[in-house]
Scaffold this motif. Sequence first.
Motif, PDB file in Angstrom:
ATOM      1  N   LYS A 163       0.833  -1.194   0.000  1.00  0.00           N
ATOM      2  CA  LYS A 163       0.000   0.000   0.000  1.00  0.00           C
ATOM      3  C   LYS A 163       0.875   1.254   0.000  1.00  0.00           C
ATOM      4  O   LYS A 163       2.002   1.243   0.510  1.00  0.00           O
ATOM      5  CB  LYS A 163      -0.889   0.000   1.242  1.00  0.00           C
ATOM      6  N   VAL A 164       0.347   2.354  -0.535  1.00  0.00           N
ATOM      7  CA  VAL A 164       1.077   3.617  -0.538  1.00  0.00           C
ATOM      8  C   VAL A 164       0.269   4.666   0.210  1.00  0.00           C
ATOM      9  O   VAL A 164      -0.957   4.700   0.126  1.00  0.00           O
ATOM     10  CB  VAL A 164       1.378   4.085  -1.985  1.00  0.00           C
ATOM     11  N   LYS A 165       0.966   5.500   0.980  1.00  0.00           N
ATOM     12  CA  LYS A 165       0.312   6.548   1.773  1.00  0.00           C
ATOM     13  C   LYS A 165       1.182   7.804   1.760  1.00  0.00           C
ATOM     14  O   LYS A 165       2.419   7.714   1.697  1.00  0.00           O
ATOM     15  CB  LYS A 165       0.104   6.064   3.215  1.00  0.00           C
ATOM     16  N   TYR A 166       0.533   8.960   1.841  1.00  0.00           N
ATOM     17  CA  TYR A 166       1.257  10.237   1.905  1.00  0.00           C
ATOM     18  C   TYR A 166       1.001  10.908   3.250  1.00  0.00           C
ATOM     19  O   TYR A 166      -0.149  11.009   3.701  1.00  0.00           O
ATOM     20  CB  TYR A 166       0.812  11.173   0.790  1.00  0.00           C
ATOM     21  N   ALA A 167       2.068  11.353   3.895  1.00  0.00           N
ATOM     22  CA  ALA A 167       1.946  12.096   5.152  1.00  0.00           C
ATOM     23  C   ALA A 167       3.268  12.793   5.450  1.00  0.00           C
ATOM     24  O   ALA A 167       4.343  12.302   5.087  1.00  0.00           O
ATOM     25  CB  ALA A 167       1.576  11.163   6.312  1.00  0.00           C
ATOM     26  N   ASN A 168       3.173  13.938   6.087  1.00  0.00           N
ATOM     27  CA  ASN A 168       4.354  14.657   6.569  1.00  0.00           C
ATOM     28  C   ASN A 168       5.400  14.868   5.457  1.00  0.00           C
ATOM     29  O   ASN A 168       6.599  14.714   5.675  1.00  0.00           O
ATOM     30  CB  ASN A 168       4.979  13.883   7.741  1.00  0.00           C
ATOM     31  N   GLY A 169       4.929  15.200   4.247  1.00  0.00           N
ATOM     32  CA  GLY A 169       5.835  15.528   3.160  1.00  0.00           C
ATOM     33  C   GLY A 169       6.490  14.357   2.474  1.00  0.00           C
ATOM     34  O   GLY A 169       7.470  14.542   1.723  1.00  0.00           O
ATOM     35  N   VAL A 172       5.135   6.942   1.201  1.00  0.00           N
ATOM     36  CA  VAL A 172       5.765   5.752   1.782  1.00  0.00           C
ATOM     37  C   VAL A 172       4.886   4.539   1.465  1.00  0.00           C
ATOM     38  O   VAL A 172       3.653   4.626   1.507  1.00  0.00           O
ATOM     39  CB  VAL A 172       5.945   5.882   3.310  1.00  0.00           C
ATOM     40  N   THR A 173       5.519   3.415   1.157  1.00  0.00           N
ATOM     41  CA  THR A 173       4.769   2.186   0.906  1.00  0.00           C
ATOM     42  C   THR A 173       4.956   1.203   2.051  1.00  0.00           C
ATOM     43  O   THR A 173       5.952   1.257   2.783  1.00  0.00           O
ATOM     44  CB  THR A 173       5.215   1.494  -0.400  1.00  0.00           C
ATOM     45  N   ASP A 181       8.559  13.160  -3.813  1.00  0.00           N
ATOM     46  CA  ASP A 181       7.733  13.768  -4.854  1.00  0.00           C
ATOM     47  C   ASP A 181       6.743  12.804  -5.501  1.00  0.00           C
ATOM     48  O   ASP A 181       5.958  13.192  -6.368  1.00  0.00           O
ATOM     49  CB  ASP A 181       8.619  14.387  -5.939  1.00  0.00           C
ATOM     50  N   GLY A 182       6.757  11.525  -5.088  1.00  0.00           N
ATOM     51  CA  GLY A 182       5.852  10.535  -5.658  1.00  0.00           C
ATOM     52  C   GLY A 182       6.293  10.001  -6.999  1.00  0.00           C
ATOM     53  O   GLY A 182       5.620   9.158  -7.595  1.00  0.00           O
ATOM     54  N   GLY A 220       9.991   7.539   7.936  1.00  0.00           N
ATOM     55  CA  GLY A 220       9.580   6.751   6.784  1.00  0.00           C
ATOM     56  C   GLY A 220      10.738   6.169   6.001  1.00  0.00           C
ATOM     57  O   GLY A 220      10.539   5.551   4.952  1.00  0.00           O
ATOM     58  N   ILE A 221      11.943   6.355   6.502  1.00  0.00           N
ATOM     59  CA  ILE A 221      13.155   5.890   5.808  1.00  0.00           C
ATOM     60  C   ILE A 221      13.873   4.823   6.616  1.00  0.00           C
ATOM     61  O   ILE A 221      14.182   3.740   6.117  1.00  0.00           O
ATOM     62  CB  ILE A 221      14.107   7.072   5.536  1.00  0.00           C
TER      63      ILE A 221
END
Length: 358
Positions: A163-169, A172-173, A181-182, A220-221
């Motif tokens: 799954k992919v999600k966007y948060a806090n700039g 992340v999958t 930047d996606g 996220g890293i």
Amino acid sequence: ADGLATLDSTTKVPLTQLSNPALWRIVFSNLLGRKWWQCYNSEVNMVKYANGLYVLACSEGIKYSTDGITWQASNVTTYALYVEHANGLWVAGGNIRFGIKYSTDGITWHDSNVASDFYTNSICYANGLWVVSSGASGGIKYSTNGITWQDTNLPITVSGYGKVKYANGKWVTSSGYYSTDGITWLKSNVIGGSRTQDSIHYAEGKWVRVGGDIYYSLDGITWLQTNVYDSSLNYGVTSVHYANGLYIATTEKDGASTTAVYFSFDGITWQNSTEPNTKDADLSVAINYVNGVWFAGGQRSFKYSLDGINWYLTDLPLGREDFVHSISYINGILFTATSSGLYFSSVDKLIEEGSIQI
């Protein structure tokens, strides 16, 4: 015993005839999920709502409704897995033979430039960008308009990206890839979790992802392992959600000897919940928190909890091979999408049928 009010049989009273109907919906909202009605009788994966329209992704394609109860067919009849709405556009994905489709009204759908063999695993919109991940070898794609899609730059090709999600700039999958930047993606220090049922969540400045194990990360890293990992389980963790100061994670339960729900106050240290003894395998993948009540569902069972720690079974009529795909709460209606159909529970319906005494 379970902390909820008793449902009593009484004279039917339409909610609209009561003074301050909105207040009664709130007063009795913790009764949601105690009684269910079926409103669609084929396999349903999810339901979404926008601009006065409910849209259903199901085995018979895409359906739409103005009330969430009575459904009509769109021009899509191919098996649909996901549907999302953002920036005035509906975007849908499915398994093989579906590709990615779009619609401006949720009723008439069009093919995008993505081939029909693209297996969609998640759809996300943020910062003016659509991003979809594949459950197979289709990679991750992006679009600025939801119509024309392009391949992203991936470090390696794998069999699925979770799954992919966007948060806090950051994008992340659940499989451990990230992007600012996606479009250009990098590997984190821990790769895995590419299965279709795995998930990722961001809350309180922390990423938590599940895919067999439970990992957490502040950026996220760099990911760290929690106390729940493969060797501590009979089967893997499948889903995670956060609400009201609590993280809930669900797992594949191997009979009565293992738990299917874990809870954590910080996303790092996890504990076993107290569950009903189903004496059966229980793959829980769907979680939601609605008006002070937690719901979790999967194969063969659907549970609720007032605190996320002590769980009880509901009377959702699931057969031995039935499976809960998603749980959503829209406009006062609790929907549960399952392999046997779409079920709903609402205070309006409970009062109308005389299940609540006013």
